[in-house]
Design a protein around this motif. Structure first.
Motif, PDB file in Angstrom:
ATOM      1  N   LEU A  18       0.778  -1.137   0.052  1.00 48.28           N
ATOM      2  CA  LEU A  18      -0.154   0.060   0.111  1.00 48.28           C
ATOM      3  C   LEU A  18       0.825   1.338   0.024  1.00 48.28           C
ATOM      4  CD1 LEU A  18      -2.769  -1.272   2.487  1.00 48.28           C
ATOM      5  CD2 LEU A  18      -3.191  -0.896   0.250  1.00 48.28           C
ATOM      6  N   GLN A  19       1.807   1.111   0.625  1.00 46.83           N
ATOM      7  CA  GLN A  19       2.938   2.375   0.766  1.00 46.83           C
ATOM      8  C   GLN A  19       3.432   2.619  -0.666  1.00 46.83           C
ATOM      9  OE1 GLN A  19       5.418   1.193   4.069  1.00 46.83           O
ATOM     10  NE2 GLN A  19       4.806   3.125   5.207  1.00 46.83           N
ATOM     11  N   ARG A  20       3.927   1.471  -1.441  1.00 45.33           N
ATOM     12  CA  ARG A  20       4.498   1.747  -2.576  1.00 45.33           C
ATOM     13  C   ARG A  20       3.437   2.178  -3.754  1.00 45.33           C
ATOM     14  NH1 ARG A  20       4.016  -0.544  -7.162  1.00 45.33           N
ATOM     15  NH2 ARG A  20       2.595  -2.088  -6.879  1.00 45.33           N
ATOM     16  N   LYS A  21       2.299   1.622  -3.622  1.00 44.35           N
ATOM     17  CA  LYS A  21       1.096   2.332  -4.510  1.00 44.35           C
ATOM     18  C   LYS A  21       0.850   3.587  -4.000  1.00 44.35           C
ATOM     19  CE  LYS A  21      -0.866  -2.062  -5.494  1.00 44.35           C
ATOM     20  NZ  LYS A  21      -2.394  -3.022  -5.378  1.00 44.35           N
ATOM     21  N   GLY A  22       1.020   3.961  -2.707  1.00 43.94           N
ATOM     22  CA  GLY A  22       0.469   5.282  -2.385  1.00 43.94           C
ATOM     23  C   GLY A  22       1.548   6.363  -2.869  1.00 43.94           C
ATOM     24  N   ARG A  23       2.846   5.995  -2.981  1.00 43.11           N
ATOM     25  CA  ARG A  23       4.111   6.657  -3.344  1.00 43.11           C
ATOM     26  C   ARG A  23       3.837   7.006  -4.741  1.00 43.11           C
ATOM     27  NH1 ARG A  23       7.334   3.998  -0.030  1.00 43.11           N
ATOM     28  NH2 ARG A  23       7.745   2.550  -1.614  1.00 43.11           N
ATOM     29  N   ASP A  24       3.453   5.804  -5.671  1.00 43.11           N
ATOM     30  CA  ASP A  24       3.130   6.079  -7.240  1.00 43.11           C
ATOM     31  C   ASP A  24       2.190   7.001  -7.207  1.00 43.11           C
ATOM     32  OD1 ASP A  24       5.361   4.228  -7.448  1.00 43.11           O
ATOM     33  OD2 ASP A  24       4.134   2.500  -7.906  1.00 43.11           O
ATOM     34  N   ALA A  25       1.092   6.724  -6.478  1.00 37.48           N
ATOM     35  CA  ALA A  25      -0.115   7.776  -6.589  1.00 37.48           C
ATOM     36  C   ALA A  25       0.230   9.195  -6.228  1.00 37.48           C
ATOM     37  CB  ALA A  25      -1.325   7.387  -6.076  1.00 37.48           C
ATOM     38  N   TYR A  26       0.935   9.530  -5.333  1.00 36.37           N
ATOM     39  CA  TYR A  26       1.430  10.640  -4.838  1.00 36.37           C
ATOM     40  C   TYR A  26       2.326  11.495  -6.056  1.00 36.37           C
ATOM     41  CZ  TYR A  26       3.190  14.369  -1.868  1.00 36.37           C
ATOM     42  OH  TYR A  26       3.880  15.679  -1.234  1.00 36.37           O
ATOM     43  N   GLU A  27       3.332  10.592  -6.379  1.00 38.45           N
ATOM     44  CA  GLU A  27       4.471  11.230  -7.474  1.00 38.45           C
ATOM     45  C   GLU A  27       3.574  11.460  -9.044  1.00 38.45           C
ATOM     46  OE1 GLU A  27       7.113   8.008  -7.808  1.00 38.45           O
ATOM     47  OE2 GLU A  27       8.341   8.743  -5.872  1.00 38.45           O
ATOM     48  N   ARG A  28       2.396  10.924  -9.153  1.00 39.73           N
ATOM     49  CA  ARG A  28       1.621  11.229 -10.276  1.00 39.73           C
ATOM     50  C   ARG A  28       0.641  12.271  -9.916  1.00 39.73           C
ATOM     51  NH1 ARG A  28       0.608   5.678 -10.003  1.00 39.73           N
ATOM     52  NH2 ARG A  28      -1.594   6.003  -9.771  1.00 39.73           N
ATOM     53  N   GLU A  29       0.468  12.886  -8.523  1.00 40.80           N
ATOM     54  CA  GLU A  29      -0.428  13.643  -8.055  1.00 40.80           C
ATOM     55  C   GLU A  29      -1.899  13.234  -8.314  1.00 40.80           C
ATOM     56  OE1 GLU A  29       0.685  17.667  -9.795  1.00 40.80           O
ATOM     57  OE2 GLU A  29       2.616  17.488  -9.000  1.00 40.80           O
ATOM     58  N   ASN A  30      -2.049  11.990  -8.206  1.00 36.36           N
ATOM     59  CA  ASN A  30      -3.388  11.488  -8.281  1.00 36.36           C
ATOM     60  C   ASN A  30      -3.867  11.356  -6.628  1.00 36.36           C
ATOM     61  OD1 ASN A  30      -5.775  10.152  -8.301  1.00 36.36           O
ATOM     62  ND2 ASN A  30      -4.994   8.722  -9.763  1.00 36.36           N
ATOM     63  N   TRP A  31      -4.371  12.807  -6.140  1.00 41.45           N
ATOM     64  CA  TRP A  31      -4.649  12.781  -4.788  1.00 41.45           C
ATOM     65  C   TRP A  31      -5.715  11.719  -4.412  1.00 41.45           C
ATOM     66  CZ3 TRP A  31      -0.223  14.404  -4.095  1.00 41.45           C
ATOM     67  CH2 TRP A  31       0.316  15.436  -4.609  1.00 41.45           C
ATOM     68  N   SER A  32      -6.625  11.639  -5.115  1.00 44.84           N
ATOM     69  CA  SER A  32      -7.973  10.658  -4.706  1.00 44.84           C
ATOM     70  C   SER A  32      -7.214   9.388  -4.293  1.00 44.84           C
ATOM     71  CB  SER A  32      -9.077  10.692  -5.323  1.00 44.84           C
ATOM     72  OG  SER A  32      -8.831  10.270  -6.815  1.00 44.84           O
ATOM     73  N   GLU A  33      -6.490   8.783  -5.268  1.00 45.69           N
ATOM     74  CA  GLU A  33      -5.853   7.504  -5.333  1.00 45.69           C
ATOM     75  C   GLU A  33      -4.755   7.304  -3.907  1.00 45.69           C
ATOM     76  OE1 GLU A  33      -3.235   4.462  -7.911  1.00 45.69           O
ATOM     77  OE2 GLU A  33      -4.271   6.135  -8.930  1.00 45.69           O
ATOM     78  N   TYR A  34      -4.174   8.323  -3.972  1.00 46.32           N
ATOM     79  CA  TYR A  34      -3.202   8.306  -2.876  1.00 46.32           C
ATOM     80  C   TYR A  34      -4.154   8.404  -1.486  1.00 46.32           C
ATOM     81  CZ  TYR A  34      -0.171  10.509   0.847  1.00 46.32           C
ATOM     82  OH  TYR A  34       0.537  10.603   1.919  1.00 46.32           O
ATOM     83  N   GLU A  35      -5.233   9.138  -1.401  1.00 45.30           N
ATOM     84  CA  GLU A  35      -6.130   8.922  -0.038  1.00 45.30           C
ATOM     85  C   GLU A  35      -6.656   7.594   0.103  1.00 45.30           C
ATOM     86  OE1 GLU A  35     -10.046  11.426   1.774  1.00 45.30           O
ATOM     87  OE2 GLU A  35      -8.816  12.297   0.235  1.00 45.30           O
ATOM     88  N   ILE A  36      -6.808   6.965  -0.907  1.00 46.88           N
ATOM     89  CA  ILE A  36      -7.460   5.503  -0.623  1.00 46.88           C
ATOM     90  C   ILE A  36      -6.442   4.671  -0.078  1.00 46.88           C
ATOM     91  CG2 ILE A  36      -8.340   3.644  -2.105  1.00 46.88           C
ATOM     92  CD1 ILE A  36      -9.777   5.479  -3.910  1.00 46.88           C
ATOM     93  N   TYR A  37      -5.408   4.872  -0.450  1.00 53.57           N
ATOM     94  CA  TYR A  37      -4.137   3.895  -0.295  1.00 53.57           C
ATOM     95  C   TYR A  37      -3.731   4.092   1.081  1.00 53.57           C
ATOM     96  CZ  TYR A  37      -3.639   1.875  -4.860  1.00 53.57           C
ATOM     97  OH  TYR A  37      -3.898   1.299  -6.163  1.00 53.57           O
ATOM     98  N   MET A  38      -3.726   5.518   1.416  1.00 50.59           N
ATOM     99  CA  MET A  38      -3.517   5.787   3.115  1.00 50.59           C
ATOM    100  C   MET A  38      -4.478   5.422   3.744  1.00 50.59           C
ATOM    101  SD  MET A  38      -0.315   7.243   3.086  1.00 50.59           S
ATOM    102  CE  MET A  38      -0.309   7.218   4.794  1.00 50.59           C
TER     103      MET A  38
END
Length: 104
Positions: A18-38
């Motif tokens: 989940l941290q890996r996927k969250g980092r990827d979403a953060y780097e892509r600035e996909n905030w909704s996806e980042y929030e889901i993973y967090m």
């Protein structure tokens, strides 16, 4: 598999992913996806620590990742229910997302 059915080792592997996927979403600035993973990370972490953490009813905690605090009124499983300081609304927050205030 449900988080409630996972061993600590399985939860740790899930949190790493989940941290890996969250980092990827953060780097892509996909905030909704980042929030889901967090959110999923905090739920998994809550199951990992549920037997070791001591959340007190009536105590106010900082909410990690947010500029808000929660005064806990009840505990139900891995969720702490309480009143958000900024809005006065009742909310449920995973116990792993609660941080103790520094003691003065």
């Amino acid at each position: 598999m449900l988080y409630s059915e996972m061993s600590k080792e399985e939860l740790q592997r899930e949190m790493t992913e989940l941290q890996r996927k969250g980092r990827d979403a953060y780097e892509r600035e996909n905030w909704s996806e980042y929030e889901i993973y967090m959110t999923r990370w905090y739920l998994a972490k809550s199951y990992e620590i549920k037997d070791e953490v001591n959340i007190e009813i009536g105590r106010t905690y900082r909410i990690a990742e947010e500029y808000d605090r929660l005064t806990v009124t009840a505990l139900e499983g891995i969720m702490a229910w309480g009143i958000r300081q900024m809005t006065g609304e009742t909310a449920a927050v995973p116990i792993a997302q609660l941080e103790q205030e520094d003691e003065a």
